[in-house]
Enzyme design. Sequence first.
Site: not given
Ligand code: WQD
Length: 329
Positions: A109, A138, A184, A162-163, A215, A134
Amino acid sequence: MIDLIENGFDVISVDNLSRGSLRMLQGVEKVVGRPVKNYRVDLCNLEDTEAVFIENPDLIGVIHFAAYKSVPESVKEPLKYFRNNLNSLVNILQCAQEYDVNNFVFSSSCSVYGNAKKLPVDETASLAEPESPYARTKQMGEAICSDFSRQNKRFQATLLRYFNPVGAHPSSLLGELQETPENLVPVITQTAIGKRKEMQIFGNDYPTRDGSCIRDYIHVMDIANAHTRALQYLIKGLNKENCEVFNLGSGNGVSVLELIAAFEKISGQKLNYKVGPRRPGDVVQVYANNNKAETKLGWHAKYNLEQMMETAWNWELALKHESEKVKLN
Ligand code: WQD
């Protein structure tokens, strides 16, 4: 699995369905037009994991995706993450060694980079202090694979960072299926379809162009294709070292607010959100330099942001239509 099968591989699935569902497998079977065997096994159980290797003596490779992946959940329950994500990996590596399965693709990740100093981030970047347990699992997982492949010269691994995987299969026959997701994009689609009254943006006071986190969103089908290419790369012996890392991102940084705007444009739905406090464990911004995967694996991200939103939204609509059909019957 679909991409592997469409590229000529015979595939078995090993999934205890603690986070997935047989419905996903049924979706795969509908798309590929044939059954796919799933072993309902907890990979933290060595004996049960070994039984799969014994029953499948002609395995050519292992792609290890099985891990918990929620940043906020890992902050709340770190030991659950260390136990699940690391014990499963060690068991698989032990079986791979015992049963001489030497092509290994590991789902890592971008969270291993933490708050990277230089963006876009490439694979040579030093790994900062992880922002969540988490991400720690990784980083540790990568180190375990690297040490194991150093000790076991026959063992060849690619670690795929992964991104942010998003979207669903274009057929809308399979996609993310979590009752209360924390990522998200499923939160957005559940809010838009009415499963949630409103959603929160976790902070808009970050040092980014619009104050919300940035992201690198990448379509799940692009991620899938990268696995097929990584496995082929190992089978053909094209890897120069026996443990190589690849970034799987589109290379574009997109903020939470920009992603919401893209979704509203695609769906024609106004999203009901409010801005709340920052979420512990969040990285401010991260997006990929993906040149290495492009040049060495011949991989290219094909889906753009609009298509990611479109497939995610179509999947949510398909789930709604299905639940309405069930109510009618
Ligand atoms: C993205 C952005 C939140 C929910 C994920 C995977 C992880 C890894 C990396 C692969 C953040 C914001 C979110 C909400 C929000 N991928 N958000 N309101 O944390 O980058 O991690 O990608 O391995 O496994 O989980 O992803 O989608 O949770 O959050 O504002 O209700 O959206 O703060 O900035 P994250 P995410």
